[in-house]
Enzyme design. Structure first.
Site, PDB file in Angstrom:
ATOM      1  N   HIS A  78      41.915  44.112  40.414  1.00 53.13           N
ATOM      2  CA  HIS A  78      42.639  43.001  39.722  1.00 53.13           C
ATOM      3  C   HIS A  78      41.553  41.889  39.839  1.00 53.13           C
ATOM      4  O   HIS A  78      41.326  41.032  40.840  1.00 53.13           O
ATOM      5  CB  HIS A  78      43.747  42.635  40.450  1.00 53.13           C
ATOM      6  CG  HIS A  78      44.400  41.512  39.482  1.00 53.13           C
ATOM      7  ND1 HIS A  78      44.990  40.551  40.198  1.00 53.13           N
ATOM      8  CD2 HIS A  78      44.527  41.174  38.083  1.00 53.13           C
ATOM      9  CE1 HIS A  78      45.447  39.663  39.141  1.00 53.13           C
ATOM     10  NE2 HIS A  78      45.289  40.058  38.151  1.00 53.13           N
ATOM     11  N   ASN A 106      48.903  35.864  42.038  1.00 51.64           N
ATOM     12  CA  ASN A 106      49.919  35.416  41.276  1.00 51.64           C
ATOM     13  C   ASN A 106      51.264  35.364  41.935  1.00 51.64           C
ATOM     14  O   ASN A 106      52.144  34.264  41.655  1.00 51.64           O
ATOM     15  CB  ASN A 106      50.168  36.609  40.295  1.00 51.64           C
ATOM     16  CG  ASN A 106      49.097  36.650  39.254  1.00 51.64           C
ATOM     17  OD1 ASN A 106      48.538  35.829  39.164  1.00 51.64           O
ATOM     18  ND2 ASN A 106      48.987  37.649  38.520  1.00 51.64           N
ATOM     19  N   GLU A 145      41.244  41.460  43.754  1.00 50.22           N
ATOM     20  CA  GLU A 145      42.296  42.090  44.615  1.00 50.22           C
ATOM     21  C   GLU A 145      42.237  43.548  44.516  1.00 50.22           C
ATOM     22  O   GLU A 145      42.337  44.071  43.405  1.00 50.22           O
ATOM     23  CB  GLU A 145      43.736  41.678  44.142  1.00 50.22           C
ATOM     24  CG  GLU A 145      43.953  40.157  44.549  1.00 50.22           C
ATOM     25  CD  GLU A 145      45.193  39.601  43.952  1.00 50.22           C
ATOM     26  OE1 GLU A 145      45.880  39.021  44.599  1.00 50.22           O
ATOM     27  OE2 GLU A 145      45.653  40.240  42.824  1.00 50.22           O
ATOM     28  N   LYS A 161      49.274  52.565  29.536  1.00 51.82           N
ATOM     29  CA  LYS A 161      48.410  52.783  30.835  1.00 51.82           C
ATOM     30  C   LYS A 161      48.408  54.247  31.495  1.00 51.82           C
ATOM     31  O   LYS A 161      47.571  54.630  31.741  1.00 51.82           O
ATOM     32  CB  LYS A 161      48.869  51.771  31.771  1.00 51.82           C
ATOM     33  CG  LYS A 161      48.261  50.408  31.435  1.00 51.82           C
ATOM     34  CD  LYS A 161      48.661  49.362  32.599  1.00 51.82           C
ATOM     35  CE  LYS A 161      48.612  47.814  31.942  1.00 51.82           C
ATOM     36  NZ  LYS A 161      47.139  47.469  31.807  1.00 51.82           N
ATOM     37  N   SER A 194      47.724  43.273  35.932  1.00 49.19           N
ATOM     38  CA  SER A 194      48.097  41.789  37.004  1.00 49.19           C
ATOM     39  C   SER A 194      49.537  41.947  37.217  1.00 49.19           C
ATOM     40  O   SER A 194      50.235  41.144  37.989  1.00 49.19           O
ATOM     41  CB  SER A 194      47.845  40.630  36.386  1.00 49.19           C
ATOM     42  OG  SER A 194      48.588  40.444  35.187  1.00 49.19           O
TER      43      SER A 194
END
Ligand code: T1G
Length: 656
Positions: free
Chosen positions: A449, A499, A461, A406, A428
């Site tokens: 998200h 989550n 999100e 990333k 996430s």
């Protein structure tokens, strides 16, 4: 002969033209949409009295009812007033006044024609159905329907009877039970609209013609009305109950069942149906379910305010998605479906092709014409070389959850994208600060998200790192709104909001199964409480490997000797491998009998405690800014029982 004076009105304007046509326009001041508040209805009451007098005096040849607002006709009764009408007597009186008023409009001898554009919903649609003829603009913006069921109610201004009179029992009940909004052409086919025009400018002309020709709307043909006659009605009612039962239980959502009972009692007689509404409507409106669903409505409305509004409103045309896996591919497809130009990048076409195929089937499901589908396909381009980066307004990374990968992607994107382009990660689990820290401008990176399945779940999100400024986050929220998603701003912290609250609940259930509890009973208990799916079935749906990595990221390592760890070791990862805690066939979990339990919903309440606790801790730690945002975020992200108003509202009400 003295001209009849119109009473003063804030919301209504009236003009009698040389042909004797009365042009009655609703335009509620200082409101973006027209709604029927008690004041607006009281003003209309005075106007109808004057119309009756004008009709008497012969100066009135007809009435055209139109809206002066761009946003549309009328969006229903004024929901903000509902909490003030808790007293059944007050509510009954208000309903009786509305019924009497709509009956008087219907009883006018001169033609009354409704000219509809944009939203024509709930009480607004009921007012249009009390008119003698309906003309509607057949465009993308015009929508007609009864969304009351989404507020835990059903039409209360006579619409349950008049819609059955016009469309027949099956079609009318369908739109009232589902809350599905109709395009003008669909409403025309059902007999709820009588004439279509292509553009709003011709609405007045067509209404004038309808009045001068004394046109009247035809009621539903006998063939349609037959479905409510004699024993057939009971049969149809039971079919409807069974259908409703697939989506919502009577205990949690009584409105559709109450409407079906009303239909079973009076569905063959639209006047009796209309008269029978109030008795059933009043307890529904004052039910906890409706109060909570109304709060959820306003919380979701509130989410629309988060973006950049007014003259600095951000405009997004091009999106570049990096990573064509399940999430990346579906995010790209959704953005293209919502009108964006999208480039989808991955290492080779072999990885991109499956995403393009999935996108095409989404377009076929969601779009109506071949042209619309072809245009959407054309908007979504495969882009192995990443040439789309330079033109993108928004870049969304959705590759494997690996920090170094990333970081490399954003270091490259930061150089190649135009100034002001949003850089977003769909991670996430990895804290944003760790991805952004090596960037020249770490504040450019935000989290967007999305949730799987992207096309079904409304929540995004918008993740805020300590590098972000308010403007960065507001633009992220604007983008989410621009693609028809509901943004909730969340601080960059392990598991973010959804989550973080979902995993303790799912792990808690897994531990019970590991300790010998019956998984079918566990799942049935959670559903009996109000969850859309049980936690064990959800773990299998998300994937045991994904569940394990999120659990570990949240500091709850999966014990190596656990059944959970053994399933993962045996590559039994859930639905995607056909075996997890359940066996899966054709994408469905094969479930055994649910052993009897004295208090299934009570067990369900126990099961959700970890979720409710984690939500309140998330607010306390500032991961999300308020109980309201936490409730709407968890409802949209997990499907947590909307009739309870969300985990924190449920706890406040002593129901969780
Ligand atoms: N009552 C009160 N406020 C309403 C409203 C309503 N019916 N509809 C919209 N608003 C407010 C909304 O909160 C927002 O306020 C603003 O208008 C603009 O809306 C007896 C009982 C129509 C599709 O369920 O679905 O009739 O945030 O930004 O995105 O049978 O609003 O600016 O302060 O959302 O274009 C049935 C609810 C009522 C429709 C427009 N009607 N509204 O969306 O604009 S029950 C509904 C919507 C009923 C009778 C029964 C959407 C919209 P603010 P907006 P939008």
């Amino acid at each position: 002969m003295a001209q009849v004076q119109m009473p003063p009105s804030r919301a209504w304007k009236f003009h009698l033209d040389f042909e004797g046509i009365g042009w009655l326009t609703i335009d509620v001041p200082d409101a973006p949409v027209n709604t029927l508040s008690r004041e607006t209805l009281a003003e209309l009451n005075g106007i109808v009295t004057a119309l009756e007098d004008m009709q008497q005096s012969g100066e009135l040849k007809g009435v055209a009812l139109l809206s002066g607002k761009e946003s549309g006709f009328i969006a229903g009764a004024d929901i903000t007033e509902f909490d003030e009408m808790g007293d059944p007597g007050v509510l009954r009186a208000a309903l009786d006044r509305a019924h009497a008023l709509f009956d008087r409009i219907e009883a006018l001898k001169v033609p009354v024609v409704a000219g509809i554009h944009g939203f024509c919903l709930g009480g607004g649609f009921e007012l249009a159905l009390a008119c003698h003829y309906r003309v509607a603009v057949n465009d993308d913006k015009t929508r007609l329907g009864f969304p009351e069921v989404n507020l835990g109610m059903f039409p209360g201004f006579g619409g349950s009877g008049r819609s059955i009179r016009q469309a027949g029992p099956v079609d009318a009940m369908q739109i009232m039970l589902t809350g599905k909004l109709l395009r003008a052409s669909q409403a025309r086919r059902m007999g709820l609209v009588d004439k279509l025009v292509r553009v709003r400018d011709t609405l007045r002309w067509e209404a004038r013609k309808a009045i001068l020709q004394g046109r009247k709307s035809a009621v539903a043909p006998l063939a349609k009305r037959a479905m409510a006659l004699g024993p057939l009605r009971g049969y149809v009612a039971n079919k409807m109950r069974a259908e409703a039962g697939k989506k919502a239980s009577l205990e949690h959502y009584p409105a559709p069942y109450s409407l079906i009972d009303l239909f079973e009692a009076h569905g063959n007689d639209w006047r009796a149906m209309k008269e029978g509404e109030a008795e059933r409507f009043i307890p529904l409106m004052n039910s906890d379910t409706s109060k909570n669903l109304r709060r959820v409505f306003f919380l979701s409305e509130g989410l629309k305010k988060q973006g950049v509004r007014g003259k600095d409103k951000a405009v997004f045309r091009r999106v570049h998605v990096i990573g064509a896996g399940v999430m990346g591919g579906d995010i790209a497809a959704w953005c293209a479906l919502r009108g964006m130009g999208v480039t989808l990048q991955d290492l080779d076409m072999e990885r991109i092709k499956p995403a393009l195929d999935r996108a095409k089937s989404l377009f076929k499901k969601r779009l109506r014409t071949k042209t619309e589908i072809d245009n959407a396909v054309a908007r979504l381009e495969a882009d192995v070389t990443g040439k789309g980066l330079a033109r993108a307004d928004v870049v969304i990374e959705a590759v494997v959850e690996n920090l170094e990968v990333k970081r490399k992607i954003f270091a490259d994107a930061e150089l190649k994208t135009k100034p002001g382009a949003i850089l977003a990660t769909n991670t996430s689990s990895i804290e944003l600060e760790r991805i952004a820290e090596n960037l020249t401008a770490p504040g450019r990176l935000i989290g967007l998200h999305f949730f799987n399945p992207v096309a079904q779940l409304p929540l995004v999100e918008v993740i805020r790192s300590r590098f972000n400024a308010d403007a960065d986050i507001a633009r992220g929220a604007s983008f989410a709104l621009a693609i028809g998603k509901s943004p909730v701003v969340v601080k960059s912290a392990p598991g973010f909001l959804v989550n973080r609250v979902l995993m303790p609940y799912m792990l808690g259930a897994v531990q019970r199964v590991e300790a010998g509890a019956n998984k079918e009973q566990i799942d049935a208990a959670a559903v009996a409480f109000g969850m859309p799916m049980g936690p064990i079935e959800l773990m299998d749906t998300v994937g045991l490997d994904v569940g394990k990595s999120v659990a570990e990221e949240l500091g709850n390592p999966v014990p190596a000797n656990s059944q959970f760890a053994k399933l993962i070791a045996d590559k039994k990862l859930g639905r995607k491998t056909g075996q997890g805690f359940y066996t899966w066939t054709n994408g469905k979990a094969v479930k055994g009998e649910v052993p009897p339990h004295p208090d299934l919903a009570g067990l369900g309440r126990e099961l959700v405690q970890p979720l409710v606790n984690a939500t309140s801790v998330a607010v306390a730690e500032g991961v999300v800014a308020s109980d309201d945002l936490a409730d709407i975020g968890v409802i949209y992200g997990t499907g947590f029982a909307p009739f309870l108003g969300g985990p924190l509202q449920a706890r406040k009400d002593g129901r969780a």
